[in-house]
Write an enzyme that holds these catalytic residues in place. Structure first.
Site, PDB file in Angstrom:
ATOM      1  N   GLY A  46     -23.455   0.645  22.216  1.00  0.00           N
ATOM      2  CA  GLY A  46     -24.539   0.021  22.358  1.00  0.00           C
ATOM      3  C   GLY A  46     -25.599   0.754  21.848  1.00  0.00           C
ATOM      4  N   GLN A  51     -34.387   3.490  20.952  1.00  0.00           N
ATOM      5  CA  GLN A  51     -33.560   4.434  20.538  1.00  0.00           C
ATOM      6  C   GLN A  51     -33.889   4.840  19.088  1.00  0.00           C
ATOM      7  OE1 GLN A  51     -29.760   3.149  22.508  1.00  0.00           O
ATOM      8  NE2 GLN A  51     -29.383   5.679  22.637  1.00  0.00           N
ATOM      9  N   CYS A  91     -24.212   8.641  26.088  1.00  0.00           N
ATOM     10  CA  CYS A  91     -25.434   7.887  25.379  1.00  0.00           C
ATOM     11  C   CYS A  91     -25.684   8.457  23.888  1.00  0.00           C
ATOM     12  CB  CYS A  91     -26.712   8.172  26.016  1.00  0.00           C
ATOM     13  SG  CYS A  91     -28.055   7.395  25.289  1.00  0.00           S
ATOM     14  N   LEU A  92     -25.867   7.743  22.822  1.00  0.00           N
ATOM     15  CA  LEU A  92     -26.020   8.171  21.638  1.00  0.00           C
ATOM     16  C   LEU A  92     -27.339   9.246  21.565  1.00  0.00           C
ATOM     17  CD1 LEU A  92     -25.161   5.285  19.625  1.00  0.00           C
ATOM     18  CD2 LEU A  92     -23.849   7.154  19.577  1.00  0.00           C
ATOM     19  N   HIS A 133     -26.812  -0.237  31.059  1.00  0.00           N
ATOM     20  CA  HIS A 133     -27.183   1.105  30.241  1.00  0.00           C
ATOM     21  C   HIS A 133     -28.185   0.735  29.209  1.00  0.00           C
ATOM     22  CE1 HIS A 133     -26.159   5.216  28.285  1.00  0.00           C
ATOM     23  NE2 HIS A 133     -27.090   4.566  27.538  1.00  0.00           N
ATOM     24  N   GLU A 134     -27.895  -0.452  28.441  1.00  0.00           N
ATOM     25  CA  GLU A 134     -29.118  -0.681  27.413  1.00  0.00           C
ATOM     26  C   GLU A 134     -30.341  -1.195  27.693  1.00  0.00           C
ATOM     27  OE1 GLU A 134     -28.300   0.530  24.614  1.00  0.00           O
ATOM     28  OE2 GLU A 134     -26.387   1.137  25.097  1.00  0.00           O
ATOM     29  N   HIS A 137     -32.758   1.270  29.062  1.00  0.00           N
ATOM     30  CA  HIS A 137     -33.502   2.017  27.857  1.00  0.00           C
ATOM     31  C   HIS A 137     -34.658   1.345  27.550  1.00  0.00           C
ATOM     32  CE1 HIS A 137     -31.099   5.054  25.962  1.00  0.00           C
ATOM     33  NE2 HIS A 137     -30.176   4.594  25.946  1.00  0.00           N
TER      34      HIS A 137
HETATM   35 ZN   LIG Z   1     -28.291   5.223  25.651  1.00  0.00          ZN
END
Ligand SMILES: [Zn+2]
Length: 167
Positions: A46, A51, A91-92, A133-134, A137
């Protein structure tokens, strides 16, 4: 399409609430295409627009499972959530660690597609986790804010192993 740079924890853009998308135009389509390409390139499941430094309410998700497909959520909102489930999350934007996070088991989300058409999505398990999670963000919230504790190397290895068995 182009790869965009994924911002890392500590960048102030990750901490700002994103604005609703109002124009469902070529610019948005390009953003969604870039988000997907950047997510696949980074082997993530995701990615949210903040991000990559774009403070707009747009996310892409693909669990990379056998029957999964790319999901694009514009202006997503959780309508209902049920149950509780704890799992290890990553998380990226926070590449070095993982953590234990409790999330709802099932989530019903309302969103718009890239053309502005509203739809609803019933999610559970890993997909529900990913959606939460997204969407976090988009509020400037990272999972490390709500994790119970950081996962150990052993726990991460064990989770990766059980993932492999599932595939
Ligand atoms: Zn993330």
């Amino acid at each position: 399409m182009a790869l965009r740079k994924i911002l890392l924890n500590g960048d102030s853009a990750l901490r700002k609430p994103a604005r609703p998308v109002e124009k469902f135009n070529r610019r948005l389509h390009l953003l969604l295409d870039d988000l997907a390409q950047t997510m696949y390139d980074a082997n993530g499941c995701g990615l949210a627009a903040p991000q990559v430094g774009i403070l707009q309410r747009a996310v892409v998700i693909d669990l990379d499972e056998e029957d999964s497909e790319l999901i694009e959520l514009v202006n997503p909102e959780i309508i209902t959530s049920e149950g509780e489930d704890e799992a290890i999350e990553g998380c990226l934007s926070i590449p070095d660690i993982r953590g234990h996070v409790t999330r709802p088991k099932q989530v019903r989300v309302r969103a718009q597609d890239r053309f502005g058409v509203f739809f609803e999505l019933e999610t559970e398990g890993l997909l529900a986790r990913c959606v939460c999670h997204e969407i976090d963000h988009l509020e400037g919230c990272l999972y490390i804010d709500i994790m119970s504790r950081q996962a150990t190397e052993e726990e991460i290895a064990a989770a990766a192993e059980s993932d492999k068995e599932k595939k």
